[in-house]
Scaffold this motif. Structure first.
Motif, short mmCIF file in Angstrom:
data_model
loop_
_atom_site.label_atom_id
_atom_site.label_comp_id
_atom_site.label_asym_id
_atom_site.label_seq_id
_atom_site.Cartn_x
_atom_site.Cartn_y
_atom_site.Cartn_z
N ASP A 272 2.64 12.64 0.10
CA ASP A 272 1.51 13.91 0.01
C ASP A 272 3.25 15.07 -0.66
OD1 ASP A 272 4.04 14.22 1.68
OD2 ASP A 272 2.47 12.86 3.40
N ARG B 88 1.02 -1.66 -0.37
CA ARG B 88 -0.12 0.00 -0.16
C ARG B 88 0.45 1.12 -0.26
NH1 ARG B 88 -2.74 2.52 3.70
NH2 ARG B 88 -1.39 1.52 5.44
N GLU C 99 1.20 5.69 0.03
CA GLU C 99 0.84 6.48 0.33
C GLU C 99 1.50 7.87 -0.53
OE1 GLU C 99 -0.14 6.74 4.44
OE2 GLU C 99 -2.19 5.60 4.52
N HIS D 1 7.45 9.50 0.32
CA HIS D 1 6.21 8.50 -0.47
C HIS D 1 6.32 6.82 0.53
CE1 HIS D 1 5.33 10.04 -5.06
NE2 HIS D 1 7.30 10.52 -4.27
#
Length: 686
Positions: free
Chosen positions: A468, A464, A466, A493
């Motif tokens: 920003d 997974r 994520e 990341h």
């Protein structure tokens, strides 16, 4: 290009070599000995332009080619024919176009034929039908016109040679309705040893690969044998018998140039001069419209997949000579049928023992695979031919790139292309340690390039991601009345890796360099960087969850005039604890001065609102004054209102004067802002 079946008595040259190119053409070479002065070559109508621009003839017996002639297109030849006929012409059309020409006609039931010049056809009741029509013939010797029932005509013989030639040409054109054109090579007398070559449109050749891998015991490394098979289609009009094949990779410049269309340039038309005495001599001219002929677009070659194959039990390899199939057969394109023992028993040593089946050659801008053994391919069939075989060392990887396959990594083999060959793009079937593992796409790979073959998805590991972004001030410095802001754009990341398998795994995380601009920050150095990507190796214990993060920062400097800064911006900059004392004092002095300027702006706004209210009151008073009488009680009220207007005018003048003073003060203070700053000095931020 094929030989004309309608001339079995004329010499024919067989195809000896064909070079297929990726961009839709083939160089066809014919060789053979012929006796005589004419050699016909037949092409499809759409191939003529390529043939005419590339036709090359060599006579190794010492003879010469006098010329190569070919028929004009039907549209061009019809313009020169005395007997101009169109496709679908019937008896009535032929008789009407024979007007003026001498013919001999034979009638049913009459023994003596009639001769004369055709003067026309007379139809019964103005209906254009053969039944009831009358053919009129002029007998020049007798000076009489003879009538013959058109329906009784059984034979018409042209008595003038040109008409017979035109009629034969028209019939030859009809015979070529199948879409073929012929070129006749005119040779010097004697025997000839000819080599004829030319370009013709042909389907692009394709390639598919077989990967037979053997892993090292207990390691993620091993060696593999890469076999490449070229797929070619015989869309010529003849069988290919014992033909040498060459498959060329590259991108030569190629185009269709219209050489077959016959064009007559337009010329200015000039009329004859008038000779009427009463009028002046006139001259008129007009341009004849140009005839624009469009060349027909080449039909795109239909793509074709894999044909069936046979496995040689003794040699352990695929037999190219037996891999043929009908191009139009819907069964063609299925998986390769393997007869004999199962494929998992194939070993690298067995396949290498068969020996090379092709040779490669570097031709600068192109790369060619020469098939070593002649190949026979029936007309309308396709064939797989061996083009390369290379043994390479590989390493197995679990690679994750969410842009290519989100959620799970893919299992792949990575190796360096040390074969010395250029690899064309094509599908590959992978067998490792005798078992089918999956399939991959071999990308176009140059010599010494990195070859990466992802063949399966590892569902036991999930990932997974994520991401920003952030923007912050990195440093501030003052110079020349400008605030230099060093901005930091950051990207982060984060990966959460869950390994549900019973074995410890090493996961390679691949991330595009474009998604991590600037410098890596607080991130382990990548294990590899190339081809526009970073790669990190992350150890994942069995049954564990591992997190990994990568961060980058890109710095940029923005310049802003100090006099344009607002109080809110200065307050945000002063909140930075990393400012040097000089920079902080300069910014605080600037903030104090800007606070005074801002207070003056607030007072100016208040005065503007007061002035607006006074103007509205004056307008109201003036309307009331106009409604009051000049004497009596109304006169006294009127006088008070006049005095109120006079007082308001004085107040307005005071407001305008104060606003002007405040604006002048602000202008002065702004002009002196630079003097409050450390001129010429560059206070550095920490």
């Amino acid at each position: 290009m094929s030989q004309p079946a309608q001339h079995p008595d004329l010499p024919q040259l067989p195809i000896r070599r064909v070079a297929f190119y990726k961009h839709g053409v083939a160089m066809v070479e014919r060789e053979g000995r012929v006796q005589g002065e004419v050699l016909p070559l037949v092409f499809r109508a759409g191939d003529m332009d390529d043939a005419l621009k590339s036709l090359t003839v060599i006579d190794r017996a010492g003879g010469q080619v006098v010329c190569a002639d070919y028929e004009l297109p039907a549209s061009a030849s019809r313009e020169q024919d005395a007997l101009a006929l169109d496709p679908g012409t019937g008896m009535l059309d032929l008789l009407e176009r024979l007007v003026g020409w001498r013919v001999r006609v034979e009638l049913a039931g009459r023994s003596a034929p009639l001769e004369g010049r055709v003067t026309g056809l007379q139809y019964a009741r103005e209906r254009r039908r053969l039944k009831g029509a009358t053919l009129m013939l002029l007998d020049d010797a007798a000076g009489a016109v003879q009538a013959a029932p058109a329906a009784e005509l059984v034979r018409i013989v042209p008595l003038e040679g040109r008409i017979g030639e035109d009629l034969a040409r028209f019939l030859d054109a009809g015979k070529r309705a199948g879409g073929t054109r012929s070129v006749s090579l005119r040779l010097t007398p004697g025997e000839h040893d000819l080599a004829v070559s030319c370009l013709v449109p042909a389907p692009s050749w394709r390639v598919s690969y077989r990967v037979v891998a053997e892993s090292d015991e207990g390691a993620d490394t091993g060696r593999l044998l890469l076999q490449g098979w070229g797929l070619v289609d015989n869309r010529f009009d003849e069988d290919l018998e014992n033909v040498r094949l060459t498959l060329v990779a590259g991108q030569p410049i190629s185009f269709v140039y219209d050489l077959t269309t016959s064009r007559a340039p337009a010329r200015k038309r000039v009329q004859d001069e008038s000779r009427v005495a009463a009028d002046p001599v006139g001259f008129a001219s007009g341009l004849v419209a140009r005839a624009a002929a469009r060349s027909a677009a080449m039909a795109g070659a239909a793509s074709f997949d894999m044909a069936s194959a046979e496995f040689d039990d003794e040699r352990g390899s695929l037999l190219a000579a037996d891999i043929v199939g009908d191009v139009d057969d819907p069964r063609v394109g299925s998986e390769v049928a393997l007869a004999g023992r199962p494929l998992r028993s194939a070993r690298i040593a067995d396949l290498e023992a068969a020996g090379p089946a092709s040779a490669s050659s570097d031709q600068r801008e192109t790369f060619a695979y020469e098939v070593l053994r002649p190949v026979s391919i029936p007309r309308g069939a396709s064939a797989l031919v061996p083009v390369l075989q290379a043994k390479l060392a590989y390493r197995r990887e679990l690679l994750f790139n969410e842009k290519k396959h989100p959620g799970h990594p893919v299992a792949a083999l990575r190796c360096e292309n040390r074969s010395g060959l250029v690899l064309e793009r094509g599908p590959a079937t992978l067998v490792e340690d005798g078992r089918y593992r999956g399939e991959a796409i071999v990308p176009f790979t140059g010599r010494d390039g990195s070859l990466y073959l992802p063949y399966a998805v590892e569902l036991g590991i999930s990932v997974r991601v994520e991401s920003d972004r952030s923007v912050e001030d990195h440093r501030l410095r003052l110079a020349g009345g400008l605030l230099h802001r060093e901005m930091a754009w950051g990207r982060t990341h984060r990966y959460e890796i869950v390994n549900r398998t019973a074995d410890a795994q090493t996961l390679t995380i691949e991330r595009s360099v474009d998604t991590l601009p600037g410098e890596l920050l607080e991130t382990p150095p990548p294990a590899a960087c190339g081809d526009g990507v970073y790669r990190w190796n992350v150890d994942c214990p069995a049954g564990a969850t591992v997190t990994f993060a990568m961060r980058s920062r890109r710095l940029a400097v923005r310049e802003q005039r100090l006099v344009d800064l607002g109080l809110d911006e200065l307050a945000r900059f002063l909140a930075d604890a990393g400012l040097t004392p000089d920079t902080r004092r300069a910014l605080e002095a600037l903030r104090a001065e800007l606070a005074l300027i801002e207070e003056n702006r607030r007072r100016i706004a208040q005065l503007a609102e007061q002035r607006k209210q006074l103007l509205a009151r004056q307008e109201h008073v003036r309307r009331n004054i106009g409604a009051l009488a000049a004497g009596g009680d109304e006169g006294e009220v009127r006088l008070k209102m006049v005095r109120e207007l006079q007082a308001a005018e004085g107040t307005l003048s005071g407001i305008d004067r104060l606003v002007a003073e405040l604006e002048a003060e602000n202008e002065r203070r702004r002009g002196e802002l630079g003097a409050l700053l450390p001129g010429g000095r560059t206070p550095e931020a920490a």
